[in-house]
Design a protein around this motif. Structure first.
Motif, PDB file in Angstrom:
ATOM      1  N   UNK A 128       0.789  -1.247  -0.142  1.00 12.09           N
ATOM      2  CA  UNK A 128      -0.063   0.018  -0.082  1.00 12.09           C
ATOM      3  C   UNK A 128       0.753   1.300  -0.021  1.00 12.09           C
ATOM      4  N   UNK A 129       0.569   1.945  -0.860  1.00 15.57           N
ATOM      5  CA  UNK A 129       1.392   3.370  -1.003  1.00 15.57           C
ATOM      6  C   UNK A 129       0.530   4.679  -0.870  1.00 15.57           C
ATOM      7  N   UNK A 130       1.234   5.544  -0.887  1.00 16.53           N
ATOM      8  CA  UNK A 130       0.444   6.864  -0.753  1.00 16.53           C
ATOM      9  C   UNK A 130      -0.490   7.486  -1.868  1.00 16.53           C
ATOM     10  N   UNK A 131      -0.300   7.108  -3.202  1.00 18.60           N
ATOM     11  CA  UNK A 131      -1.209   7.219  -4.288  1.00 18.60           C
ATOM     12  C   UNK A 131      -2.425   6.391  -3.891  1.00 18.60           C
ATOM     13  N   UNK A 132      -2.218   5.172  -3.562  1.00 16.13           N
ATOM     14  CA  UNK A 132      -3.306   4.304  -3.267  1.00 16.13           C
ATOM     15  C   UNK A 132      -4.289   4.981  -2.052  1.00 16.13           C
ATOM     16  N   UNK A 133      -3.543   5.490  -1.031  1.00 17.47           N
ATOM     17  CA  UNK A 133      -4.584   5.972   0.100  1.00 17.47           C
ATOM     18  C   UNK A 133      -5.122   6.973  -0.375  1.00 17.47           C
ATOM     19  N   UNK A 134      -4.417   7.975  -1.179  1.00 14.75           N
ATOM     20  CA  UNK A 134      -5.033   8.984  -1.570  1.00 14.75           C
ATOM     21  C   UNK A 134      -6.270   8.795  -2.556  1.00 14.75           C
ATOM     22  N   UNK A 135      -6.148   7.886  -3.471  1.00 17.54           N
ATOM     23  CA  UNK A 135      -7.478   7.451  -3.993  1.00 17.54           C
ATOM     24  C   UNK A 135      -8.379   6.969  -3.349  1.00 17.54           C
ATOM     25  N   UNK A 136      -8.125   5.881  -2.512  1.00 16.77           N
ATOM     26  CA  UNK A 136      -9.105   5.267  -1.843  1.00 16.77           C
ATOM     27  C   UNK A 136      -9.861   6.198  -0.918  1.00 16.77           C
ATOM     28  N   UNK A 137      -9.401   7.093  -0.187  1.00 14.67           N
ATOM     29  CA  UNK A 137      -9.889   7.977   0.784  1.00 14.67           C
ATOM     30  C   UNK A 137     -10.840   8.942  -0.020  1.00 14.67           C
ATOM     31  N   UNK A 138     -10.839   8.894  -1.245  1.00 12.62           N
ATOM     32  CA  UNK A 138     -11.558  10.172  -1.845  1.00 12.62           C
ATOM     33  C   UNK A 138     -12.801   9.609  -2.505  1.00 12.62           C
ATOM     34  N   UNK A 139     -12.823   8.287  -2.433  1.00 13.87           N
ATOM     35  CA  UNK A 139     -14.037   7.525  -3.293  1.00 13.87           C
ATOM     36  C   UNK A 139     -15.475   7.958  -2.492  1.00 13.87           C
ATOM     37  N   UNK A 140     -16.293   8.134  -3.481  1.00 13.13           N
ATOM     38  CA  UNK A 140     -17.572   8.562  -2.838  1.00 13.13           C
ATOM     39  C   UNK A 140     -18.293   7.244  -2.179  1.00 13.13           C
ATOM     40  N   UNK A 141     -19.291   7.301  -1.470  1.00 11.61           N
ATOM     41  CA  UNK A 141     -19.957   6.535  -0.731  1.00 11.61           C
ATOM     42  C   UNK A 141     -21.228   6.135  -1.492  1.00 11.61           C
ATOM     43  N   UNK A 142     -21.845   7.131  -2.184  1.00 10.87           N
ATOM     44  CA  UNK A 142     -23.136   6.803  -2.843  1.00 10.87           C
ATOM     45  C   UNK A 142     -22.882   7.375  -4.421  1.00 10.87           C
ATOM     46  N   UNK A 143     -23.682   6.566  -5.221  1.00  9.08           N
ATOM     47  CA  UNK A 143     -23.870   7.453  -6.403  1.00  9.08           C
ATOM     48  C   UNK A 143     -24.993   7.258  -7.238  1.00  9.08           C
ATOM     49  N   UNK A 144     -25.377   7.916  -8.240  1.00  5.62           N
ATOM     50  CA  UNK A 144     -26.450   8.152  -8.863  1.00  5.62           C
ATOM     51  C   UNK A 144     -26.540   7.952 -10.391  1.00  5.62           C
ATOM     52  N   UNK A 145     -26.989   7.084 -11.128  1.00  3.51           N
ATOM     53  CA  UNK A 145     -26.419   7.020 -12.529  1.00  3.51           C
ATOM     54  C   UNK A 145     -27.747   6.295 -13.334  1.00  3.51           C
ATOM     55  N   UNK A 146     -28.084   6.971 -14.187  1.00  2.00           N
ATOM     56  CA  UNK A 146     -29.444   6.454 -14.717  1.00  2.00           C
ATOM     57  C   UNK A 146     -30.616   6.123 -14.207  1.00  2.00           C
ATOM     58  N   UNK A 147     -30.988   6.807 -12.968  1.00  2.00           N
ATOM     59  CA  UNK A 147     -32.067   6.103 -12.124  1.00  2.00           C
ATOM     60  C   UNK A 147     -31.520   4.933 -11.249  1.00  2.00           C
TER      61      UNK A 147
ATOM     62  N   UNK B   6     -32.743   9.778  -4.432  1.00  2.00           N
ATOM     63  CA  UNK B   6     -33.388   9.559  -5.664  1.00  2.00           C
ATOM     64  C   UNK B   6     -33.105   8.381  -6.456  1.00  2.00           C
ATOM     65  N   UNK B   7     -33.606   8.442  -7.692  1.00  2.00           N
ATOM     66  CA  UNK B   7     -33.398   6.894  -8.059  1.00  2.00           C
ATOM     67  C   UNK B   7     -34.835   6.070  -8.419  1.00  2.00           C
ATOM     68  N   UNK B   8     -34.692   5.088  -8.962  1.00  2.00           N
ATOM     69  CA  UNK B   8     -36.007   4.288  -9.248  1.00  2.00           C
ATOM     70  C   UNK B   8     -35.772   2.694  -8.587  1.00  2.00           C
ATOM     71  N   UNK B   9     -34.329   2.682  -8.443  1.00  2.00           N
ATOM     72  CA  UNK B   9     -33.852   1.233  -8.032  1.00  2.00           C
ATOM     73  C   UNK B   9     -32.328   1.307  -7.379  1.00  2.00           C
TER      74      UNK B   9
END
Length: 414
Positions: free
Chosen positions: A269-288, A355-358
């Motif tokens: 595990x390196x610094x760029x992995x930590x930076x990337x993982x730490x900024x991931x969203x918890x929720x997304x909404x795509x096409x409903x 939001x979303x339908x499913x």
């Protein structure tokens, strides 16, 4: 005992209905099994399609070149990008905390043949820089009014890199060399990249590479924050520092080990992995489709909008202490909120808020969700595809690759 019962601690009364720990009470639902296209039907019927054997079989028999879901071959254009991405991955100097010798872990996420665990992440990256002396040939930009490409979701990977590569090839999303071949397609990983499987860091590196290549092609590859990302990052940051738990003194490192943590992942595990993982969203909404890692309503405790939830989780990871981080991990390890009679109501609570339908989620392996894990014939669970349940309002995408099920990738809507 359900997997979440392995995390004793203070309960949060508003974190969703707590179902009876009886996996024999099955939700009403159906499997979605798309018609085989561009691939021998025997692969779907063969017993070797499950677990390790299926991925090995696919990898050995998948023809070089793959298939572009939009009908446009894009092979051979990604080599210099992947090399540049790999070169960039050499930077970063994070040194994980060492394990405390003799520490006895006390918590388990969910039972599996070896350990247990759940969840995954997403962030948009720009195209990779070319190597010195190598000309850069970007993909053509989409036209202003061009519709978005097809949408795919990927279930929990848990370090099974070979299985992921095989299924991405099978779906025509990467070429024979492991580079983006999906044009303007959109892909969401639903979390849980690491733990239990042999190469979690390899999975993260692949997703980061595909995110860069997809952006250059006019598509994108994104990911969600899973509970195993929280656990992995917590193990690296806090190590054996005690956390408040009614199960007795515990630590992130102890829980991570019990939930399938692989020391070679922590070592790499390196610094760029930590930076990337730490900024991931918890929720997304795509096409409903409301995209979540966990089948829980605990997201409601972090905000009334997708932006509020994602900001709250990011702020917690950036500024809060070990106990707040641990509490977030525990909440997102809850599961089964959409099962049973109260399941559709729980789904509607989330859809009405965000939001979303499913809902489309990972986290809870379909064999546990349906009770297929209890088969008496000793055979691996048969997972023909995503599982649609809760009055067709929820789609489960964790095919149970850690228990010789399948690593699922599906095109939405289904």
């Amino acid at each position: 005992m359900t997997p979440e019962d392995r995390f004793p601690g203070p309960e949060h009364p508003d974190s969703g209905p707590r179902h009876q720990p009886d996996l024999d009470v099955l939700p009403y639902g159906t499997y979605y099994e798309p018609e085989p296209t561009g691939y021998a039907e025997a692969a779907y019927e063969s017993e070797t399609y499950s677990g390790y054997g299926g991925a090995r079989w696919l990898e050995q028999h998948w023809p070089a070149g793959g298939h572009d879901p939009q009908g446009q071959a894009q092979h051979g254009q990604h080599d210099h990008q992947a090399q540049a991405q790999a070169q960039a991955a050499q930077h970063g100097g994070h040194t994980p905390q060492a394990a405390h010798p003799g520490y006895e872990p006390t918590l388990v996420d969910h039972p599996s043949p070896a350990h247990g665990g759940e969840d995954p992440p997403t962030i948009e990256l720009g195209p990779p820089l070319p190597e010195p002396g190598v000309p850069y040939h970007p993909y053509p930009a989409p036209a202003p009014n061009e519709p978005p490409g097809p949408l795919y979701v990927v279930g929990d990977v848990h370090g099974y890199l070979d299985e992921l590569l095989a299924e991405l090839r099978h779906q025509g999303l990467i070429d024979a060399d492991g580079h983006w071949a999906a044009g303007r397609s959109r892909i969401w990983f639903l979390g849980d990249f690491t733990d239990r499987g042999p190469d979690g860091i390899g999975v993260i590196d692949l997703v980061m590479q595909l995110a860069a290549e997809a952006a250059a092609a006019g598509g994108y590859c994104r990911a969600l924050m899973g509970n195993h990302e929280l656990l992995f990052l917590g193990a690296a940051k806090y190590g054996d520092e005690p956390v408040q738990s009614t199960a007795g003194t515990a630590s992130f490192l102890a829980a991570w080990r019990l939930n399938g943590g692989q020391q070679h992942d922590l070592d790499r595990l390196e610094a760029h992995h930590i930076s990337w993982l730490s900024r991931l969203p918890a929720i997304g909404l795509e096409d409903g489709h409301l995209l979540l890692h966990s089948d829980t309503t605990a997201y409601l405790e972090y905000g009334d909008s997708i932006a509020e939830v994602n900001d709250a989780v990011h702020d917690l990871l950036a500024d809060e202490g070990v106990d707040e981080w641990w509490d977030c991990f525990r909440r997102f390890t809850k599961r089964f909120a959409f099962r049973g009679d109260g399941g559709p109501m729980a789904v509607h609570e989330l859809l009405d808020t965000y939001g979303g339908t499913r809902i489309v989620h990972g986290h809870s392996p379909i064999p546990y969700l349906t009770g297929a894990v209890h088969a008496d014939d000793g055979q691996p669970p048969h997972i023909p595809g995503p599982y649609v349940y809760a009055d067709d309002l929820a789609v489960a995408m964790d095919g149970g690759v850690t228990m010789e099920g399948r690593l699922l990738i599906a095109r939405l809507p289904i």
